[in-house]
Design an enzyme around this catalytic site. Structure first.
Site, mmCIF file in Angstrom:
data_model
loop_
_atom_site.group_PDB
_atom_site.id
_atom_site.type_symbol
_atom_site.label_atom_id
_atom_site.label_comp_id
_atom_site.label_asym_id
_atom_site.label_seq_id
_atom_site.Cartn_x
_atom_site.Cartn_y
_atom_site.Cartn_z
ATOM 1 N N HIS A 38 -3.409 -8.688 2.347
ATOM 2 C CA HIS A 38 -2.939 -7.584 3.426
ATOM 3 C C HIS A 38 -2.956 -6.752 4.118
ATOM 4 O O HIS A 38 -4.642 -6.981 3.978
ATOM 5 C CB HIS A 38 -1.409 -6.780 2.132
ATOM 6 C CG HIS A 38 -0.177 -7.488 1.827
ATOM 7 N ND1 HIS A 38 0.861 -7.327 1.699
ATOM 8 C CD2 HIS A 38 -0.276 -9.197 1.113
ATOM 9 C CE1 HIS A 38 1.500 -7.892 0.775
ATOM 10 N NE2 HIS A 38 0.657 -8.954 0.609
ATOM 11 N N GLU A 51 -2.753 -3.838 4.816
ATOM 12 C CA GLU A 51 -3.317 -2.127 4.399
ATOM 13 C C GLU A 51 -4.162 -2.871 3.332
ATOM 14 O O GLU A 51 -5.255 -1.590 3.563
ATOM 15 C CB GLU A 51 -2.276 -2.152 3.656
ATOM 16 C CG GLU A 51 -1.069 -1.589 4.107
ATOM 17 C CD GLU A 51 -0.078 -3.219 3.678
ATOM 18 O OE1 GLU A 51 -0.258 -4.141 4.557
ATOM 19 O OE2 GLU A 51 1.419 -2.760 3.606
ATOM 20 N N CYS A 79 4.049 -2.960 0.656
ATOM 21 C CA CYS A 79 4.855 -4.341 -0.365
ATOM 22 C C CYS A 79 4.533 -2.908 -1.372
ATOM 23 O O CYS A 79 3.610 -2.176 -1.708
ATOM 24 C CB CYS A 79 4.515 -5.034 -0.081
ATOM 25 S SG CYS A 79 3.098 -5.192 -0.180
ATOM 26 N N CYS A 130 0.345 -2.666 -1.555
ATOM 27 C CA CYS A 130 0.179 -2.368 -1.518
ATOM 28 C C CYS A 130 0.611 -0.333 -1.679
ATOM 29 O O CYS A 130 -0.718 0.159 -1.185
ATOM 30 C CB CYS A 130 0.079 -2.936 0.285
ATOM 31 S SG CYS A 130 0.288 -3.853 1.204
#
Length: 156
Positions: free
Chosen positions: A52, A54, A82, A85
């Site tokens: 991801h 992040e 999410c 993260c």
């Protein structure tokens, strides 16, 4: 650098992710005016469920600083983090997360759950909605409409 400037970097990374066929989420990690990292999602490209935007930005930023503690840093991200993260934000002791679009399905910085605000975690990470919501939502809409047109499930 303003929140608008920081989010512009994250939106640029999201547009690049979209062009590469990834879910268009982008993140930019800054320490003051210094850009430590900028990434878009890379799950498909890297065959990595943890790639991801992040997480990639946090990893690169920690390497650049030579410290896993990111207390004086701000992460700009185009979509509310999410659970995975948001957990990484807390574990990195990130100072501030600014996100453009809320995620009513998986968002863990206020929408579904406030992981950084959970008192059991004694975190230092603050979060806030920021600029760029309309563009971030438009990029996501464009991506998912393209999937539907091709008959691809968004859960694949």
């Amino acid at each position: 650098m303003t929140h608008t400037d920081g989010m512009a970097l994250a939106l640029q990374a999201a547009r690049e992710a979209l062009a590469a066929g990834e879910v268009p989420v982008g993140a930019a990690l800054l320490q003051g005016d210094r850009v430590l990292a900028m990434y878009g999602n890379r799950r498909e490209r890297d065959h990595d469920p943890t790639a991801h935007a992040e997480l990639l930005a946090l990893r690169e930023g920690a390497r650049a600083l030579g410290d896993w503690r990111l207390r004086d840093c701000t992460l700009y991200v185009t979509l509310e983090p999410c659970p995975m993260c948001a957990g990484a934000l807390v574990m990195s002791q990130l100072g501030l997360c600014v996100f453009a679009a809320p995620d009513p399905q998986k968002g863990c910085c206020g929408s579904v759950y406030d992981l950084p605000g959970d008192p059991a975690l004694s975190g230092v990470t603050r979060w806030q909605p920021g600029p760029g919501r309309e563009e971030a939502e438009e990029l996501l809409r464009e991506f998912f409409e393209g999937l539907r047109e091709r008959g691809v499930s968004s859960e694949e």
